[in-house]
Write an enzyme that holds these catalytic residues in place. Structure first.
Site, short mmCIF file in Angstrom:
data_model
loop_
_atom_site.label_atom_id
_atom_site.label_comp_id
_atom_site.label_asym_id
_atom_site.label_seq_id
_atom_site.Cartn_x
_atom_site.Cartn_y
_atom_site.Cartn_z
N HIS A 182 -17.26 21.52 -19.53
CA HIS A 182 -18.56 21.02 -19.08
C HIS A 182 -18.58 20.88 -17.55
CE1 HIS A 182 -22.21 18.33 -19.56
NE2 HIS A 182 -21.77 17.92 -18.38
N GLU A 183 -17.57 20.21 -16.98
CA GLU A 183 -17.57 19.97 -15.54
C GLU A 183 -17.39 21.26 -14.74
OE1 GLU A 183 -18.55 17.23 -14.34
OE2 GLU A 183 -18.55 16.17 -16.24
N HIS A 186 -20.69 22.93 -14.38
CA HIS A 186 -21.48 22.46 -13.24
C HIS A 186 -21.04 23.16 -11.95
CE1 HIS A 186 -23.80 19.48 -15.27
NE2 HIS A 186 -22.82 18.62 -15.48
N HIS A 192 -28.11 20.49 -16.76
CA HIS A 192 -28.13 20.03 -18.14
C HIS A 192 -29.29 20.62 -18.95
CE1 HIS A 192 -25.84 16.51 -16.31
NE2 HIS A 192 -25.00 17.05 -17.17
#
Length: 585
Positions: A182-183, A186, A192
């Site tokens: 997830h990170e 980014h 999101h």
């Protein structure tokens, strides 16, 4: 035929800012699990439980609202922007193309403060398998530094996209592979899922239950000042989607986000969903992916189609022991990584299907009696259905004069069209929606025909399970019935495929987001899901089944290390039991 590609200039910031994706919606969701199916920690947040001052600034040339906490600019919970990158006036942000890492190459280092690196290395290798190169930093000044922060100083956070200098991803004790994925998402330029401009068609944000000064985390991109593009439909399986309980609630017994019907949903924290993968491939097109399909016209002839790294749709043929080709099919060009399907309804007839740049379904055909050695004719559009971008088409033969195709529409619905030369003078009929079903984002439908009057369809629903529907012209209903759930494999399903080994036996294959491969069999009733082997499939890979004769099934699947494994079943084996997989190298 339209070229199936995406204009990078148009999508540069749009796709980077929208890690979005697509919904058979049962009201249930995938469990909040790590790669082993275990429950994970809460949604990653920077500075959990801390309040700051909400400010307005400009980032990437667009006006945003962010929260200043401990000298950091925190956007949407876990995206940390450097103060010098957020200006006070519009237009001072970086250029739109600057959020992408050049040549799909990310330089990184892991600081000594991060003692546990096993899950991080797994996440990095996962992105490498998608064609994003992670290279240990030497003297490069533009890189990601993975860092451990104490809970009092920070929890999980990342910058958004490439900043052009050192940028830090903070990870905390007990982080999972999914959290690292997830990170890193980014840092590659992904925001999101719930910030889509069309999110109100799918979810309700309960602003009355969100903490003061935290409301800005739930704005759409449009409301935050960005022009938006929603890639695919809303993706309930996206790893970038907030769960119902976000950590921003006034009353922690009540959710901040629900479905429109008021039901809650969990956070999928295993790997990128198929919709997420399509977004990554749009931002960072992999030049190594070649999609293929094959068909046997008779016992001595095989035809293969493929999509090259340059997008050309090619075919080759084997007659006896000799191969010939590759030839381009009617000048067809598609986006690298796009699926192409081939079927044969007669030893001297071939039909090929794919999706064009205008998201319409196209077909090309070869008929020796009509075309001789002149090659394929086409491409022709099938009806007016608009599909999701980067969609797949499933095709099946019901007889020498009958074809059926199935695709997922732009609304997420599952649609079918039919060609019957004896009834429609060679014209395609349809598209008809199948029993109001809705597929998950990026789902590739599977369609099989056990005999000419029967069709069975399979898709992955928004709950991450496999669903099926059936059409039987020989029965009273003479139309589609379903959808029926085939149950959970214990994790969200990424891809599904199916085949019939005889008229009364169906084999269905599911690959989980974590790469595990499962099978299920129907011979009057459905068996339970059973795992095949102990290997993991490549992200986004599916099982390719073939039945060389009645009562036999062979399957092929690519693993994470890009080896091809095969396994077999026949009627002498117990139900749903495949042989130990063999590594073909």
């Amino acid at each position: 035929m339209y070229r199936i590609t995406t204009t990078c200039a148009m999508l540069a910031l749009i796709i980077a800012l929208m890690f979005t994706g697509c919904s058979l919606d049962s009201g249930n969701t995938a469990p909040d699990t790590d790669e082993n199916g275990n429950e994970t920690a809460a949604m990653p947040l920077a500075f959990p439980g801390q309040k700051g001052t909400v400010k307005t600034g400009v980032y990437l040339g667009e006006e945003i609202e962010y929260e200043e906490i401990n000298g950091k600019c925190v956007f949407q919970g876990d995206i940390v922007l450097e103060p010098e990158d957020v200006s006070a006036s519009k237009g001072a942000g970086r250029t739109k193309s600057s959020v992408f890492w050049p040549n799909r190459t990310v330089y990184f280092n892991i600081e000594s403060s991060l003692k546990s690196t096993t899950n991080l290395n797994t996440a990095i290798d996962y992105y490498r398998s998608l064609g994003v190169r992670f290279v240990q930093r030497g003297s490069e000044k533009n890189y990601i530094s993975f860092f451990f922060n104490k809970d009092s100083d920070g929890y999980y956070s990342s910058a958004i996209g490439m900043t052009g200098k050192k940028q830090t991803i903070h990870l905390a004790t007990g982080y999972s592979v999914g959290t690292a994925v997830h990170e890193i998402g980014h840092a590659l330029g992904l925001f999101h899922e719930q910030s889509r401009t069309d999110r109100d068609n799918y979810i309700t944000i309960h602003f009355d239950n969100i903490l003061d000064n935290k409301e800005h985390n739930f704005k759409t991109y449009s409301a935050s000042g960005y022009d938006g593009f929603n890639f695919h439909n809303f993706d309930w399986q996206s790893i970038m989607l907030y769960p119902s309980y976000t950590g921003f609630e006034n009353d922690t017994s009540k959710p901040a986000i629900t479905r429109l019907d008021g039901t809650t949903f969990s956070r999928q924290n295993v790997r990128l969903s198929i919709g997420d993968l399509n977004t990554i491939y749009t931002m960072y097109p992999p030049n190594f992916i070649v999609r293929t399909d094959a068909v046997s016209r008779d016992s001595s002839r095989i035809d293969i189609v493929r999509v090259n790294g340059d997008g050309k749709i090619l075919t080759a043929a084997k007659t006896g022991s000799s191969w010939a080709g590759w030839w381009q099919i009617a000048n067809g060009v598609t986006a690298p990584g796009t699926d192409v399907k081939i079927v044969s309804r007669h030893p001297e007839k071939l039909d090929v299907f794919t999706v064009g740049s205008n998201n319409r379904v196209y077909t090309a055909a070869w008929d020796r009696a009509r075309d001789g050695s002149a090659g394929f004719r086409g491409w022709w559009t099938i009806g007016s259905l608009t599909c999701q971008s980067a969609s797949s088409v499933s095709a099946v033969v019901r007889g020498s004069q009958q074809l059926n195709v199935m695709a997922v529409g732009s609304d997420g619905g599952i649609y079918t069209a039919a060609w019957d030369n004896s009834e429609s003078n060679g014209a395609w009929q349809g598209w008809w929606r199948i029993a109001n079903g809705v597929a998950t984002c990026g789902s590739e439908p599977a369609l099989i025909s056990r005999y000419s009057s029967l069709l069975d369809a399979f898709v992955v629903g928004t709950d991450g399970n496999v669903w099926t529907a059936a059409w039987d012209s020989g029965r009273a209903y003479g139309s589609w019935k379903g959808w029926w759930s085939l149950g959970s494999i214990g994790q969200p399903v990424a891809t599904v495929s199916a085949i019939a080994s005889d008229k009364n036996r169906i084999h269905v294959f599911a690959v989980g987001l974590n790469g595990r491969v499962y099978s299920k069999q129907w011979d009057g009733s459905w068996s339970t899901w059973k795992r095949i082997g102990s290997f993991n499939a490549q992200p986004g890979a599916k099982v390719y089944p073939v039945s060389r004769k009645t009562g036999y099934v062979d399957i092929f699947v690519m693993t994470e290390d890009q080896h091809v494994f095969t396994s077999a079943w026949n009627t002498s084996k117990s139900a749903n039991t495949f042989s130990s997989p063999k590594d073909l190298g």
